[in-house]
Design an enzyme around this catalytic site. Sequence first.
Site, short mmCIF file in Angstrom:
data_model
loop_
_atom_site.label_atom_id
_atom_site.label_comp_id
_atom_site.label_asym_id
_atom_site.label_seq_id
_atom_site.Cartn_x
_atom_site.Cartn_y
_atom_site.Cartn_z
N CYS A 189 0.85 -1.19 0.00
CA CYS A 189 0.00 0.00 0.00
C CYS A 189 0.89 1.24 0.00
O CYS A 189 2.11 1.17 0.14
CB CYS A 189 -0.92 -0.01 1.21
SG CYS A 189 -0.03 0.10 2.79
N HIS B 173 5.72 -4.88 8.68
CA HIS B 173 5.76 -6.27 9.14
C HIS B 173 5.91 -7.24 7.97
O HIS B 173 4.96 -7.88 7.54
CB HIS B 173 4.51 -6.58 9.95
CG HIS B 173 4.52 -5.97 11.32
ND1 HIS B 173 3.37 -5.74 12.05
CD2 HIS B 173 5.55 -5.54 12.09
CE1 HIS B 173 3.70 -5.20 13.21
NE2 HIS B 173 5.01 -5.07 13.26
N HIS C 16 4.03 2.02 11.68
CA HIS C 16 2.96 1.80 12.65
C HIS C 16 2.84 2.94 13.65
O HIS C 16 1.83 3.05 14.34
CB HIS C 16 3.20 0.49 13.41
CG HIS C 16 3.43 -0.68 12.50
ND1 HIS C 16 4.69 -1.19 12.24
CD2 HIS C 16 2.57 -1.41 11.76
CE1 HIS C 16 4.58 -2.19 11.40
NE2 HIS C 16 3.31 -2.35 11.08
N CYS D 245 2.68 5.91 8.82
CA CYS D 245 1.71 6.04 7.73
C CYS D 245 0.79 7.23 8.00
O CYS D 245 0.27 7.37 9.12
CB CYS D 245 0.88 4.76 7.62
SG CYS D 245 -0.49 4.89 6.46
N HIS E 237 -0.48 -4.97 19.35
CA HIS E 237 -0.01 -4.69 18.00
C HIS E 237 0.65 -3.31 17.99
O HIS E 237 0.18 -2.39 18.65
CB HIS E 237 -1.16 -4.74 17.00
CG HIS E 237 -0.72 -4.60 15.57
ND1 HIS E 237 -0.50 -3.37 14.98
CD2 HIS E 237 -0.44 -5.52 14.61
CE1 HIS E 237 -0.12 -3.55 13.73
NE2 HIS E 237 -0.07 -4.85 13.49
N GLU F 151 0.77 -0.84 16.00
CA GLU F 151 -0.05 0.33 15.66
C GLU F 151 -0.94 0.73 16.83
O GLU F 151 -1.07 1.92 17.15
CB GLU F 151 -0.93 0.03 14.43
CG GLU F 151 -1.79 1.22 14.03
CD GLU F 151 -2.80 0.91 12.95
OE1 GLU F 151 -3.90 1.49 12.98
OE2 GLU F 151 -2.49 0.08 12.06
N THR G 218 -6.13 0.29 11.61
CA THR G 218 -6.34 0.46 10.16
C THR G 218 -6.37 -0.84 9.39
O THR G 218 -6.78 -0.86 8.23
CB THR G 218 -5.24 1.36 9.56
OG1 THR G 218 -3.96 0.74 9.76
CG2 THR G 218 -5.24 2.74 10.18
N SER H 135 2.07 -9.87 10.32
CA SER H 135 1.38 -8.83 9.56
C SER H 135 -0.11 -8.93 9.81
O SER H 135 -0.76 -9.90 9.42
CB SER H 135 1.68 -8.98 8.06
OG SER H 135 0.79 -8.19 7.29
#
Length: 310
Positions: free
Chosen positions: A14, A44, A77, A99, A127, A129, A170, A228
């Site tokens: 992405c 990841h 993240h 991001c 996680h 993020e 996300t 991931s």
Amino acid sequence: MGFVVRLAKSRGMCAGVERAISTVLKVIERYHGEKIYVLHEVVHNKHVVADLSSAGAVFVEDLNDVPQGAVLIFSAHGVGVDTVHAAKEKNLRIIDATCPVVTAIHHKVNKASRANQEVVVIGHKGHQEVVGTIGQYEGNLENIKVILKEEEVNSLILKNEESACFTTQTTLSVEETRNTVLALKKKYPKIKGPKADDTCRATQVRQQAIIELSKLCDLILIAGSSNSSNSNRLREIAIKHGTPAYLVDDESEISEEWIKGKRIVGLSAGASAPQYVVDDIIAFLKQKGATEIIETGTELQERSFPLPNI
């Protein structure tokens, strides 16, 4: 007997991942001769991390492993404000590869903390993020709560729903997150948040592509690493829609037993998987009897993000 490979058009890296990788490479070029440190895996995927390590990046899990005054990159993240403050105290030259979609969520949580509002984060505890998102809350940490599943809403207690807000990781499953959000809004009708969730557009389109592949294929392979989140969601969605699916780092992890007797094999890739991994998987499948590669579905028109100041 041969088989057909259905390759998802909407797959792979992405815009946020490409930005993060490009940032690391540009920083290595800009500070040639210096050690470039990256806090946590920049994305990841083990192949990306290995490639960037070979290019000169040094990946660390703790700021204590970064020397005073060194160049430090924050991963895609994101990190919490305490980490930013600690990095500045060490006089590190910080380059933020978070991001932009995640950064927007950070701003929202940070704003809520300044207003002493309660925040519900829908995501996977631990996680990277989610850790970074929670880390944006500088007030009373009892005011920020992490849930994931619909049933967790039952035990959730908010003191003031009129000022409370919610956000989501996300890279979640759109289908499962929708149910959690609906349950949250049903219990707390006045809670503020996005109409559906904060799942990024790239994640949504890749998941929809898997749903479409599930209707056509006997088996689906997902290129991506086990840590991931978005890659794992693709595998889970395929299975939920009735198609066996496996997550593999590369072609070396594919068992011939999986594809034995299959007529149509689907293939996609998580948002941090390099295209060369997909190419290697296709080459492997051709060796094992794939007679045709058919790109399937709608191609995502990826947005692009400018690089941070380097």
